[in-house]
Design an enzyme around this catalytic site. Structure first.
Site, PDB file in Angstrom:
ATOM      1  N   LYS A   1    -114.676 -29.462-122.190  1.00 43.62           N
ATOM      2  CA  LYS A   1    -114.673 -28.565-123.349  1.00 43.62           C
ATOM      3  C   LYS A   1    -113.328 -27.893-123.580  1.00 43.62           C
ATOM      4  O   LYS A   1    -113.102 -27.328-124.648  1.00 43.62           O
ATOM      5  CB  LYS A   1    -115.787 -27.533-123.195  1.00 43.62           C
ATOM      6  CG  LYS A   1    -117.180 -28.126-123.284  1.00 43.62           C
ATOM      7  CD  LYS A   1    -117.473 -28.622-124.686  1.00 43.62           C
ATOM      8  CE  LYS A   1    -118.910 -29.099-124.807  1.00 43.62           C
ATOM      9  NZ  LYS A   1    -119.262 -29.385-126.200  1.00 43.62           N
TER      10      LYS A   1
ATOM     11  N   SER B   1    -124.913 -32.661-115.743  1.00 40.83           N
ATOM     12  CA  SER B   1    -124.832 -33.621-116.849  1.00 40.83           C
ATOM     13  C   SER B   1    -124.008 -34.846-116.466  1.00 40.83           C
ATOM     14  O   SER B   1    -124.249 -35.939-116.992  1.00 40.83           O
ATOM     15  CB  SER B   1    -124.274 -32.956-118.112  1.00 40.83           C
ATOM     16  OG  SER B   1    -122.953 -32.522-117.899  1.00 40.83           O
TER      17      SER B   1
END
Ligand code: PLP
Length: 319
Positions: free
Chosen positions: A46, A280
């Site tokens: 991110k 994830s």
């Protein structure tokens, strides 16, 4: 300036290594290639979107010098924004559910962010952020934007999210592999990583097949009914059927991953490959293994290692 010296940590974002998971893949036909996004300065992929969203907003004038930046985050986008805003001197407010691990809030605060924590709904299980929890966080974020006349670095809507991966992550993978990949599978939160990488891959070679990974029991994008909204895979699987960044034409299929599979694979990634990553990343590798176990046997599948295992030290991912 010396060519080996970067002018800020922002320039250290991206250009992450790509590693073949040959130890994990032992016994399975085909290759899993993992892009080590947890090695970014904020320990997640991110950072890339934070850099892009702020750069885009500066370029269009949507963000004025010194204006406050606000974003709803499960921690990683907030950490990226805290780094970029800190270096560029924009005040930053991260709005996050209490259901996310507390390492994230602490890290954002250390990086200079103001962190606003929103209580989970009474019906939500602690540590498992549901779509309803996220709605409550969204309402609070909107209120803060109005109160402070802030710029909303909205990762669910701004193109900078997917563009970061279209311009950088995807092309880096194509360059690192010489374009020799067959498939990409990605666990979706905002859909920005999938959308950007898939667009870059399809542009390079329309034969590259792109799959969305979702939690088993919360596979709304695949059109399934939600039976397990409080899954364990932090960072995505929010049961949001409409994700505006996704281009349906780039979705070739769906894979569902159970909590236990994601957890087991994150543990194996650490123990067997030396890659200390989060839930994830485990889901992504498990999804790649599922593809190689089926019709994709013998092929090369690429995945992102979304963030670092350090972000989950307070959870039972690590015993
Ligand atoms: C750890 C982690 N994994 C996966 C995702 C999903 O990525 P995307 O929002 O690009 O779909 C996120 C998003 O916040 C994340 O933080």
């Amino acid at each position: 300036m010396n060519k080996g010296i970067l002018s800020s940590a922002i320039e250290a974002i991206g250009n992450t290594p790509l590693v073949e998971l040959s130890r994990l893949g032992r016994g399975c036909e085909g290759r899993i290639l993992a892009k080590l996004e947890h090695l970014n300065p904020g320990f997640s992929k991110k950072d890339r979107i934070a850099r892009q969203i702020i750069a885009d907003a500066e370029a269009t004038g949507a963000l004025a010098p010194g204006q406050t930046v606000v974003e709803l985050t499960s921690g990683n986008t907030g950490t990226g924004l805290a780094i970029v805003c800190g270096v560029k001197r924009y005040p930053f407010v991260a709005v996050m559910s209490r259901g996310n691990s507390m390492e994230r809030a602490r890290m954002m605060r250390a990086l200079g962010a103001e962190v606003v924590l929103v209580d989970q709904l009474p019906t939500s299980a602690s540590g498992q952020v549901s779509g309803d929890d996220l709605e409550a966080v969204e309402e609070r974020a909107q209120r803060i934007v109005e109160e402070r006349r802030a710029f909303r670095a909205d990762q669910f809507r701004l193109q900078g999210n997917s563009r970061a991966h279209y311009l950088h992550t995807g092309p880096e993978i194509i360059c690192q592999t010489g374009g020799a990949i067959d498939a990409f599978v990605d666990f979706v939160g905002s859909g920005g990583s999938f959308a950007g990488c898939a667009a870059a891959f399809k542009e390079s070679d329309p034969q590259i097949q792109c799959f969305i990974a979702e939690p088993a029991g919360a596979a709304v994008l695949a059109g399934e009914t939600v039976t397990h909204p409080n899954h364990r895979i932090q960072g995505g699987g929010y049961s949001m059927a409409a994700l505006s960044l996704l281009n349906p034409a780039h979705i070739d299929g769906y894979v569902q991953i159970a909590d236990a599979e994601a957890i087991e694979m994150a543990r194996r990634l650490a123990a067997e490959e030396g890659i200390f990553a989060g839930f994830s990343a485990g889901a992504n590798v498990a999804a790649a293994a599922t593809l190689l176990d089926g019709p994709w046997r013998g092929k090369t599948v690429v995945v992102l290692v979304c963030d670092a295992g350090l972000k989950y030290l307070s959870t039972d991912l690590w015993e």
